[in-house]
Design a protein around this motif. Structure first.
Motif, PDB file in Angstrom:
ATOM      1  N   SER A 172       0.824  -1.199   0.000  1.00 41.17           N
ATOM      2  CA  SER A 172       0.000   0.000   0.000  1.00 41.17           C
ATOM      3  C   SER A 172       0.863   1.255   0.000  1.00 41.17           C
ATOM      4  O   SER A 172       1.775   1.390   0.818  1.00 41.17           O
ATOM      5  N   GLY A 173       0.571   2.156  -0.945  1.00 39.98           N
ATOM      6  CA  GLY A 173       1.297   3.413  -1.040  1.00 39.98           C
ATOM      7  C   GLY A 173       2.554   3.351  -1.869  1.00 39.98           C
ATOM      8  O   GLY A 173       3.229   4.379  -2.052  1.00 39.98           O
ATOM      9  N   SER A 174       2.911   2.183  -2.403  1.00 39.90           N
ATOM     10  CA  SER A 174       4.151   2.070  -3.174  1.00 39.90           C
ATOM     11  C   SER A 174       4.075   2.897  -4.456  1.00 39.90           C
ATOM     12  O   SER A 174       3.051   2.913  -5.142  1.00 39.90           O
ATOM     13  N   VAL A 175       5.172   3.599  -4.774  1.00 41.28           N
ATOM     14  CA  VAL A 175       5.231   4.424  -5.983  1.00 41.28           C
ATOM     15  C   VAL A 175       5.889   3.674  -7.137  1.00 41.28           C
ATOM     16  O   VAL A 175       5.998   4.208  -8.238  1.00 41.28           O
ATOM     17  N   LEU A 176       6.315   2.446  -6.891  1.00 40.07           N
ATOM     18  CA  LEU A 176       6.956   1.662  -7.941  1.00 40.07           C
ATOM     19  C   LEU A 176       5.893   1.041  -8.838  1.00 40.07           C
ATOM     20  O   LEU A 176       4.934   0.451  -8.346  1.00 40.07           O
ATOM     21  N   PRO A 177       6.016   1.165 -10.170  1.00 37.09           N
ATOM     22  CA  PRO A 177       5.015   0.559 -11.060  1.00 37.09           C
ATOM     23  C   PRO A 177       4.943  -0.958 -10.870  1.00 37.09           C
ATOM     24  O   PRO A 177       5.928  -1.601 -10.490  1.00 37.09           O
ATOM     25  N   TYR A 178       3.766  -1.507 -11.175  1.00 31.96           N
ATOM     26  CA  TYR A 178       3.558  -2.943 -11.008  1.00 31.96           C
ATOM     27  C   TYR A 178       4.561  -3.746 -11.837  1.00 31.96           C
ATOM     28  O   TYR A 178       5.102  -4.755 -11.363  1.00 31.96           O
ATOM     29  N   ALA A 179       4.831  -3.289 -13.059  1.00 36.57           N
ATOM     30  CA  ALA A 179       5.745  -4.025 -13.928  1.00 36.57           C
ATOM     31  C   ALA A 179       7.147  -4.095 -13.336  1.00 36.57           C
ATOM     32  O   ALA A 179       7.852  -5.101 -13.475  1.00 36.57           O
ATOM     33  N   ASP A 180       7.582  -3.031 -12.657  1.00 36.94           N
ATOM     34  CA  ASP A 180       8.918  -2.995 -12.071  1.00 36.94           C
ATOM     35  C   ASP A 180       8.968  -3.678 -10.709  1.00 36.94           C
ATOM     36  O   ASP A 180      10.051  -3.946 -10.189  1.00 36.94           O
ATOM     37  N   ALA A 181       7.812  -3.935 -10.132  1.00 37.96           N
ATOM     38  CA  ALA A 181       7.762  -4.559  -8.812  1.00 37.96           C
ATOM     39  C   ALA A 181       7.553  -6.054  -8.879  1.00 37.96           C
ATOM     40  O   ALA A 181       7.923  -6.779  -7.958  1.00 37.96           O
ATOM     41  N   SER A 182       6.932  -6.540  -9.983  1.00 41.07           N
ATOM     42  CA  SER A 182       6.492  -7.933 -10.026  1.00 41.07           C
ATOM     43  C   SER A 182       7.222  -8.787 -11.045  1.00 41.07           C
ATOM     44  O   SER A 182       7.230 -10.011 -10.924  1.00 41.07           O
ATOM     45  N   PHE A 183       7.758  -8.165 -12.112  1.00 39.39           N
ATOM     46  CA  PHE A 183       8.522  -8.870 -13.155  1.00 39.39           C
ATOM     47  C   PHE A 183       7.697  -9.928 -13.893  1.00 39.39           C
ATOM     48  O   PHE A 183       8.228 -10.912 -14.391  1.00 39.39           O
ATOM     49  N   GLU A 184       6.396  -9.695 -13.983  1.00 40.29           N
ATOM     50  CA  GLU A 184       5.535 -10.667 -14.647  1.00 40.29           C
ATOM     51  C   GLU A 184       5.684 -10.636 -16.162  1.00 40.29           C
ATOM     52  O   GLU A 184       5.321 -11.599 -16.840  1.00 40.29           O
ATOM     53  N   GLN A 185       6.192  -9.545 -16.719  1.00 45.17           N
ATOM     54  CA  GLN A 185       6.333  -9.466 -18.177  1.00 45.17           C
ATOM     55  C   GLN A 185       7.761  -9.195 -18.612  1.00 45.17           C
ATOM     56  O   GLN A 185       8.037  -9.022 -19.805  1.00 45.17           O
ATOM     57  N   GLY A 186       8.694  -9.147 -17.681  1.00 41.63           N
ATOM     58  CA  GLY A 186      10.089  -8.882 -18.022  1.00 41.63           C
ATOM     59  C   GLY A 186      10.798  -8.201 -16.881  1.00 41.63           C
ATOM     60  O   GLY A 186      10.340  -8.209 -15.735  1.00 41.63           O
ATOM     61  N   VAL A 187      11.929  -7.546 -17.190  1.00 42.18           N
ATOM     62  CA  VAL A 187      12.744  -6.918 -16.150  1.00 42.18           C
ATOM     63  C   VAL A 187      12.287  -5.496 -15.862  1.00 42.18           C
ATOM     64  O   VAL A 187      12.833  -4.836 -14.969  1.00 42.18           O
ATOM     65  N   GLY A 188      11.276  -5.004 -16.590  1.00 41.51           N
ATOM     66  CA  GLY A 188      10.760  -3.667 -16.340  1.00 41.51           C
ATOM     67  C   GLY A 188      11.816  -2.607 -16.584  1.00 41.51           C
ATOM     68  O   GLY A 188      12.594  -2.677 -17.548  1.00 41.51           O
ATOM     69  N   GLY A 189      11.882  -1.621 -15.701  1.00 43.09           N
ATOM     70  CA  GLY A 189      12.838  -0.525 -15.860  1.00 43.09           C
ATOM     71  C   GLY A 189      14.154  -0.757 -15.153  1.00 43.09           C
ATOM     72  O   GLY A 189      14.951   0.179 -15.003  1.00 43.09           O
ATOM     73  N   TRP A 190      14.439  -1.980 -14.726  1.00 40.66           N
ATOM     74  CA  TRP A 190      15.665  -2.273 -13.982  1.00 40.66           C
ATOM     75  C   TRP A 190      16.868  -2.391 -14.918  1.00 40.66           C
ATOM     76  O   TRP A 190      16.766  -2.953 -16.020  1.00 40.66           O
ATOM     77  N   THR A 191      18.005  -1.858 -14.473  1.00 40.76           N
ATOM     78  CA  THR A 191      19.248  -1.913 -15.248  1.00 40.76           C
ATOM     79  C   THR A 191      20.401  -2.256 -14.317  1.00 40.76           C
ATOM     80  O   THR A 191      20.288  -2.146 -13.091  1.00 40.76           O
ATOM     81  N   VAL A 192      21.513  -2.662 -14.911  1.00 37.98           N
ATOM     82  CA  VAL A 192      22.744  -2.903 -14.147  1.00 37.98           C
ATOM     83  C   VAL A 192      23.548  -1.609 -14.182  1.00 37.98           C
ATOM     84  O   VAL A 192      24.042  -1.192 -15.233  1.00 37.98           O
ATOM     85  N   ALA A 193      23.669  -0.948 -13.013  1.00 39.61           N
ATOM     86  CA  ALA A 193      24.398   0.325 -12.941  1.00 39.61           C
ATOM     87  C   ALA A 193      25.905   0.100 -12.924  1.00 39.61           C
ATOM     88  O   ALA A 193      26.670   0.919 -13.454  1.00 39.61           O
TER      89      ALA A 193
END
Length: 741
Positions: A319-340
């Motif tokens: 509740s209250g999370s500002v992270l998009p579902y795609a970036d939080a759950s990885f159900e369709q891919g890696v979302g907006g995550w990158t290797v820094a």
């Protein structure tokens, strides 16, 4: 537990403790079997001779012509079967029968069959029919978990029932390329309590080799900037091809402006139903959306089946999370995550269901060497000077990892890097899923943030799975607020641990504790199904300070507690009193008191006269609770109608008078109510009421009725016009509670 909304009795539904809810209709004898799913009992329908066998419900259930009704059952047997709804007239004459398609194959395992149809003209009653066609006599077919009632829909689904389930027909879908559409009933063993899943599936068949796709016809409206989640159960073909679903957005002219695809990674061989999810934020010029599905690289004749299709506002994993579902759950891919930095590589886990804390997939972080890497999420909006909490779930899947650090990197509105917080470092022993969190304050000027996860591999080729990632503003775990104008206290509980149980007490200044009421009755060991719980305590006393004690017990039985601040409800006018229905707080009403009761306390006594004795012998029972007449006024037609509504149910009520009036809060049953006029003037709206009260115990099993998550969006999805709504619901309360006429 009975299926919610079922018109059938619990005995008819579960065939426990007997078969009294069922009768043979054709070529059948009925027996009670064992080994059922909804209770131990099940209905055995045994053929007398070769040919079709039918059983029906003993009772007929009221229906309204033109309204869609739904029936399903779990079944098992040696031949395929079907289920039907038999429509009857007021005289009991058969009007028509709506049959499901026949199951594609026989199965001795429990599987679902179902049918939905609009009640035809002339139908006022309905029965459920169960049918199979064995080739000999003395062949048994088994039935269990039977439902008849309104369609059971996914709450919040933007798609109508006919598109979500295809139980009525396949008209909610259209072929896009190289495909034909039909309905089929494969053998699928759904969970006994998965009431959303039916028997019919939407079947897309590839006409020729190549790509094939279909699209939902409906175009529900969307809000630009809102993230939406779509999902469907997919049953892909066993021969290699790529199955997918796609969330599509359209502008006001119907032009497609965005498409986000999610590819199913099924196990090998793929024989079951697999729920695939896809999410995306509606772009600025989006007006509507839809869902597509298809196969890439299909062979001619390959079939893709869909079941329980939904599009809804994307839920927050926390509740209250500002992270998009795609970036939080990885159900369709890696979302907006990158290797820094570092050697790590990112991928979605495969196959479906192999690893995931929430959903069917996780993020797989693979380190080729025993080194540290930094992986970073996409930027999300935050507010400076507030405390933020980052949470991840991590699972060492291969090799070894020494530590994982969770921190947040901050950015200005101009994307200037403001640095990263120190973060929190955790050890990662074993191979379980571990929750890791870190709190930090957003620095001055911060308007954006990215979560950084720093895993340190201690072996080459180590793999770490991550899932259910969240970032939210840290708010008090427990808040409480009094609303005296409406007569209740709002209690908000945040960050409740899932898979635990909850008990909530109201505590008075004298230390006495009373359980607080929730949707299922008094909250005493209730399972926690969401990290956020908002309670309205309509039974809090007036004029007396109260606080709340919360007890949380985890799966191991360990107890933790919370406490709230102290609040108090006021009643400004001492001439008023509350009459409340604990289970239906929408009916609660303030009335003006004319005269408080003169109480009596009855007692049962047996009097015996003994010869030659002066005094009688009296045997007494226990003295009973208070009884008396409460006199109140209603001052308007609206108040008068509201009091009628409050009294109509005959439920136990709570009477609360202003403090200092010499009356404690009291649960009462109201007898024959008298309504009189206060003036000979016909236009006078005042009424004088006499309410005979009998003191009662507090109801313990009564739950608070509510909309159960339904919103106006659900109403708009199901009903085209206001006239359609008025045809189904008699009152606004019926609409709130989805109580159809």
């Amino acid at each position: 537990m009975p299926i919610p909304g079922n018109l059938l009795s619990a005995t008819t539904e579960s065939v426990d403790p007997n078969t009294s809810g069922w009768a043979a209709k054709l070529n059948a004898t009925l027996l009670k079997g064992t080994g059922g799913r909804n209770g131990d009992g099940c209905l055995v329908v045994r053929s007398v001779a070769a040919g079709e066998v039918q059983a029906r419900t003993v009772s007929s259930y009221p229906v309204t012509a033109g309204t869609v009704y739904y029936a399903f059952a779990d079944t098992s047997g040696s031949v395929p079967e079907r289920i039907g709804i038999r429509w009857l007239s007021a005289a009991g004459t058969e009007v028509a029968i709506s049959w499901s398609l026949t199951t594609l194959a026989a199965s001795s395992g429990w599987h679902r069959v179902s049918v939905a149809a609009a009640a035809p003209v002339g139908a006022t009653q309905a029965q459920v029919l169960l049918s199979s066609t064995p080739a000999a006599g003395a062949v048994s077919h088994f039935w269990e978990n039977v439902y008849l009632g309104q369609p059971i829909r996914t709450t919040g689904n933007l798609l109508p029932f006919t598109t979500e389930s295809t139980e009525v027909d396949a008209s909610g879908w259209a072929a896009v390329v190289n495909a034909t559409i039909s309905r089929q009933v494969p053998v699928v063993n759904w969970a006994v309590t998965n009431y959303l899943a039916g028997g019919h599936t939407l079947a897309m068949t590839a006409v020729a080799a190549g790509n094939a796709s279909i699209l939902a016809v409906d175009r529900p409206t969307v809000t630009p900037g809102q993230e939406y989640l779509a999902y469907a159960y997919l049953q892909p073909p066993t021969v290699a091809s790529t199955a997918w679903i796609e969330l599509r957005y359209y502008d006001a002219n119907g032009n497609q402006i965005q498409a986000t695809r999610s590819v199913l990674a099924p196990p090998t061989p793929a024989t079951g139903m697999y729920r695939q999810r896809v999410s995306a934020t509606a772009p600025a010029n989006a007006a509507t959306c839809s869902l597509a599905a298809g196969l890439d690289g299909a062979s001619a004749g390959q079939v893709l089946r869909l079941e329980t299709v939904a599009i809804l506002a994307a839920p927050e994993l926390q509740s209250g999370s500002v992270l998009p579902y795609a970036d939080a759950s990885f159900e369709q891919g890696v979302g907006g995550w990158t290797v820094a930095s570092g050697v790590a590589t990112l991928a979605r886990t495969s196959p479906w269901g192999a690893s995931g804390f929430s959903g069917s997939y996780a993020l797989a972080v693979t380190s080729s060497t025993a080194t540290q890497s930094v992986i970073r999420s996409a930027k999300v909006p935050v507010t400076e000077a507030l405390n933020w909490r980052a949470l991840i779930y991590a699972h060492p899947a291969a090799g070894t990892w020494s530590t994982v650090t969770v921190r947040v990197r901050w950015y200005s509105a101009a994307d200037a890097d403001l640095g990263a917080s120190t973060g929190t470092t955790c050890l990662v022993p074993g191979s379980s899923w571990y929750a890791m969190q870190s709190d930090q304050e957003a620095p001055a000027g911060a308007t954006q943030a990215a979560i950084e996860i720093v895993p340190a591999a201690s072996s080459a080729g180590a793999v770490l799975h991550l899932d259910s990632i969240a970032l939210w503003e840290v708010l008090p775990l427990t808040t409480v607020a009094a609303d005296s104008s409406r007569g209740y206290v709002t209690l908000t509980l945040r960050e409740l641990p899932l898979d635990s149980t909850l008990t909530v007490y109201r505590a008075g200044s004298d230390g006495a504790r009373t359980l607080v009421r929730g949707t299922a009755g008094l909250i005493d060991g209730q399972a926690v199904i969401s990290d956020l719980l908002v309670l309205e305590d309509h039974e809090a006393p007036l004029g007396r300070p109260v606080s709340y004690r919360i007890e949380i017990r985890d799966a191991d039985g360990d107890l933790s507690t919370r406490g709230s601040d102290t609040v108090s409800l006021a009643l400004d006018d001492i001439n008023l009193a509350w009459l409340k229905d604990p289970g239906n707080p929408q009916r609660n009403l303030r009335v003006m008191v004319e005269k408080a009761p003169d109480w009596q306390r009855p007692i049962e006594q047996a009097t015996h006269v003994v010869r030659k004795r002066r005094n009688k012998v009296i045997f007494s029972g226990r003295r009973q609770g208070l009884e008396g007449d409460l006199s109140v006024w209603t001052r308007s037609d609206e108040e008068r109608e509201s009091l009628h509504l409050l009294l109509d149910s005959g439920n136990v009520l709570l009477w609360q008078a202003a403090p200092g009036m010499g009356v404690d809060d009291m649960y009462v049953a109201v007898g024959q109510a008298a309504e009189g006029r206060t003036s000979p003037l016909a236009q006078d709206e005042w009424r004088a009421w006499t309410l005979p009260l009998v003191q009662q115990d507090m109801p313990t099993t009564t739950g608070v009725n509510g909309a159960a998550g339904r919103t106006w969006r659900d109403v708009l999805t199901e009903f085209a016009t206001v006239a359609d709504v008025l045809d189904v619901y008699d009152t606004t309360e019926d609409l709130l509670l989805d109580r159809r006429g």
